[in-house]
Design an enzyme around this catalytic site. Structure first.
Site, PDB file in Angstrom:
ATOM      1  N   ARG A 152     -10.222 -30.216  -9.936  1.00  0.00           N
ATOM      2  CA  ARG A 152     -11.089 -29.629  -9.244  1.00  0.00           C
ATOM      3  C   ARG A 152     -11.629 -29.352  -8.074  1.00  0.00           C
ATOM      4  O   ARG A 152     -11.971 -29.043  -7.240  1.00  0.00           O
ATOM      5  CB  ARG A 152     -12.399 -30.288 -10.671  1.00  0.00           C
ATOM      6  CG  ARG A 152     -13.121 -30.236 -11.335  1.00  0.00           C
ATOM      7  CD  ARG A 152     -14.252 -31.406 -11.666  1.00  0.00           C
ATOM      8  NE  ARG A 152     -15.165 -30.232 -11.114  1.00  0.00           N
ATOM      9  CZ  ARG A 152     -16.646 -31.625 -11.016  1.00  0.00           C
ATOM     10  NH1 ARG A 152     -16.530 -32.577 -11.798  1.00  0.00           N
ATOM     11  NH2 ARG A 152     -17.373 -31.188 -10.309  1.00  0.00           N
ATOM     12  N   CYS A 195     -19.237 -33.573  -3.946  1.00  0.00           N
ATOM     13  CA  CYS A 195     -19.051 -33.792  -5.702  1.00  0.00           C
ATOM     14  C   CYS A 195     -19.303 -32.234  -5.521  1.00  0.00           C
ATOM     15  O   CYS A 195     -19.037 -31.219  -5.103  1.00  0.00           O
ATOM     16  CB  CYS A 195     -18.589 -35.072  -5.354  1.00  0.00           C
ATOM     17  SG  CYS A 195     -20.433 -35.606  -6.325  1.00  0.00           S
TER      18      CYS A 195
END
Length: 237
Positions: A152, A195
């Site tokens: 990611r 995040c």
């Protein structure tokens, strides 16, 4: 001082996982706090898991039996325990620690448990977060840390991020990294952690705290940043 175990297990793709896991087996005397309902505000422009308002968090903490003289021991999954640790400190309660449930060798209780309500009085800090606007203006001079897993961070297509990518210049320190190598790799500077939605970034901040350092949380994280097409995006693919 009294001790209060708090179960913060959760799963991103299964809202009922945490409560089921708690009912199946938990540390005796522990109470359950829901990451999505108690430790976050409703999703929206501020991301998937915005910070709860002081009143919302105080109500949840009070219901969990957390008062001025309570030492909280949190355990969970996917950063849930560290999110509670961070929120307690954010709202002025430093008597807290994070515990790995796998290290518990005693018996487990099942079913529901309810604590004697306490009075949690929030004293919100103003120096432990960074706004989207400040981060956009200063990201080149900050040590920006992305706690998501490496694919990611690289910007590979995935089912979670609507816009794959990262904040330009962000270092990768995956929340599930073993040991403290990632925290040692962060050189001096003003550290900002983010995040996907502000949960697992708290793992990095907890790791830094144990190493004697502190950083700031970008609460909205990528799920806020990706909503603004004018903001820069970096990819490795």
């Amino acid at each position: 001082m009294e001790y209060r175990f708090v179960d913060c297990r959760w799963a991103l793709d299964d809202p009922g996982f945490g409560r089921r896991a708690f009912a199946d087996g938990h540390v005796p005397g522990a109470v359950f706090l829901d990451v999505e309902r108690d430790l976050a505000a409703p999703a929206g422009a501020g991301g998937r898991h915005p910070l709860p308002e002081a009143e919302q968090f105080a109500a949840a903490a009070s219901r969990a039996g957390i008062g001025r003289d309570t030492f909280v021991v949190a355990y969970g999954s996917l950063g849930g325990a560290e999110r509670l640790w961070w929120l307690l400190r954010h709202f002025g309660h430093d008597d807290c620690a994070v515990f790995d449930l796998d290290a518990w060798h005693g018996p487990l209780a099942s079913g529901e448990e309810h604590a004697e309500p306490a009075r949690f009085e929030p004293l919100e800090r103003e120096d432990d977060t960074i706004s989207r606007d400040e981060l956009a203006a200063r990201h080149e001079e900050l040590v920006v840390v992305d706690a998501r897993l490496e694919p990611r961070w690289r910007g590979e297509p995935n089912p979670v991020d609507r816009v794959p990518g990262r904040i330009p210049g962000a270092l990768n320190s995956p929340w599930n990294a073993v040991g403290d190598e990632s925290s040692r790799a962060l050189s001096g500077g003003d550290v900002v952690a983010y995040c996907g939605s502000g949960i697992t970034a708290c793992v990095v901040l907890h790791r830094l705290h144990l190493a004697g350092r502190d950083g700031r949380l970008y609460p909205g994280s990528w799920s806020e940043w990706e909503q603004y097409p004018e903001l820069p995006v970096e990819r490795s693919t």
